[in-house]
Design an enzyme around this catalytic site. Structure first.
Site, PDB file in Angstrom:
ATOM      1  N   THR A  50      19.151   9.431   4.075  1.00 39.77           N
ATOM      2  CA  THR A  50      19.820  10.720   3.841  1.00 39.77           C
ATOM      3  C   THR A  50      20.249  11.354   5.153  1.00 39.77           C
ATOM      4  OG1 THR A  50      18.500  11.068   1.843  1.00 39.77           O
ATOM      5  CG2 THR A  50      19.558  13.003   2.817  1.00 39.77           C
ATOM      6  N   PRO A 110      21.886   6.882  -0.910  1.00 37.45           N
ATOM      7  CA  PRO A 110      20.687   6.938  -0.079  1.00 37.45           C
ATOM      8  C   PRO A 110      19.760   8.072  -0.480  1.00 37.45           C
ATOM      9  CG  PRO A 110      22.605   7.689   1.144  1.00 37.45           C
ATOM     10  CD  PRO A 110      23.115   7.111  -0.135  1.00 37.45           C
ATOM     11  N   HIS A 124       9.461  13.197   6.483  1.00 38.32           N
ATOM     12  CA  HIS A 124       9.011  12.432   5.322  1.00 38.32           C
ATOM     13  C   HIS A 124       7.536  12.064   5.473  1.00 38.32           C
ATOM     14  CE1 HIS A 124      13.318  11.873   4.441  1.00 38.32           C
ATOM     15  NE2 HIS A 124      12.923  11.607   3.212  1.00 38.32           N
ATOM     16  N   LYS A 184       6.637   6.185   4.883  1.00 39.16           N
ATOM     17  CA  LYS A 184       8.043   5.773   4.906  1.00 39.16           C
ATOM     18  C   LYS A 184       8.280   4.807   6.050  1.00 39.16           C
ATOM     19  CE  LYS A 184      12.781   7.575   4.672  1.00 39.16           C
ATOM     20  NZ  LYS A 184      13.110   6.700   3.523  1.00 39.16           N
TER      21      LYS A 184
END
Length: 263
Positions: free
Chosen positions: A161, A118, A150, A154
């Site tokens: 993660t 990931p 992020h 996204k």
């Protein structure tokens, strides 16, 4: 020295374009083909390799080439099926895969070598190996939380993660993440349960990826942070995996930890 042939999915995407550039600049790699939607293929001529919107066409033309995929779960699952049929090794960086989709990837791994992480950062994967030791040494008096940031484009949350970090932390404490994860807090929620791991998501701007694990203890706080400064961090990890996975046998999904420890 023979070069490793590489096929890249989504060559016009943020990760795909980075992977294509780095592949062409690496003397140990050869760009054997790219897959991109027909509407987005303009400008790919300079790559000097076959281009198609049909993954099976490219994989059949370049049998034995390692495919790198950072696209979307449904695309990744279909690609895994195709790779299993053609025998192309597969490196997956896609996040947001459901349990059923992960099982489909595992089925493909029985027929062709599959590498899935990931997060392709070597630093993050070293962190995954070290966190359980920190949990055990600190003991039960330290509450564990984590946050991730992020870019605003996204699509999945929390990040793959963050979920992997939470899973590792829960396992180190002997907990089932499904029972203890808390992804949102709002209103009068009462005191924090002892068996809980908060996972908070922030989105905005062009942040490549920040992850912080917090250990809140009596009279002190420990913060462990990983920040990715560039997508090249992930792309280089994926290319390193692509060179390695072709030498492995089918039968399992290989991880970054296995690669790092074997080299």
């Amino acid at each position: 020295m023979a070069r490793t042939p590489i096929i890249i999915m989504g060559a016009q995407g943020r990760m795909g374009a980075t992977l294509a550039r780095l592949t062409q600049n690496d003397p140990e790699l050869e760009l054997a083909g790219v897959v991109e939607q027909a509407a987005n293929q303009s400008g790919l001529e300079h790559l000097g390799c076959p281009v198609s919107e049909d993954a099976s066409t490219i994989l059949t033309q370049a049998q034995g080439a390692t495919v790198i995929d950072f696209t979307a779960p449904t695309v990744t699952v279909n690609l895994a099926r195709t790779a299993a049929e053609t025998g192309n090794p597969l490196v997956i960086g896609t996040t947001g895969l459901s349990e059923d989709q992960q099982q489909e990837i595992a089925a493909a791994a029985a027929q062709t070598p599959v590498f899935w992480a990931p997060n392709m950062s070597v630093g993050v994967n070293v962190l995954l190996e070290m966190l359980p030791q920190l949990v055990r040494m600190l003991g039960s008096l330290y509450d564990v939380e984590l946050s991730e940031i992020h870019h605003k484009f996204k699509k999945d949350a929390p990040s793959g993660t963050a979920l992997k970090l939470a899973q590792v932390l829960a396992e180190a404490k002997g907990w089932d993440l499904k029972q203890v994860a808390q992804y949102c807090r709002e209103g009068i929620i009462g005191e924090r349960p002892e068996e809980e791991i908060g996972v908070q998501t922030l989105r905005g701007g062009d942040v490549v990826g920040d992850h912080t694990v917090y250990f809140f203890g009596p009279g002190e706080r420990i913060e462990v942070t990983h920040r990715a400064h560039s997508r090249e961090t992930f792309a280089q990890g994926a290319l390193r995996a692509a060179k390695w996975i072709g030498q492995q046998e089918p039968g399992k999904i290989y991880s970054m930890a296995e690669m790092v420890l074997s080299e």
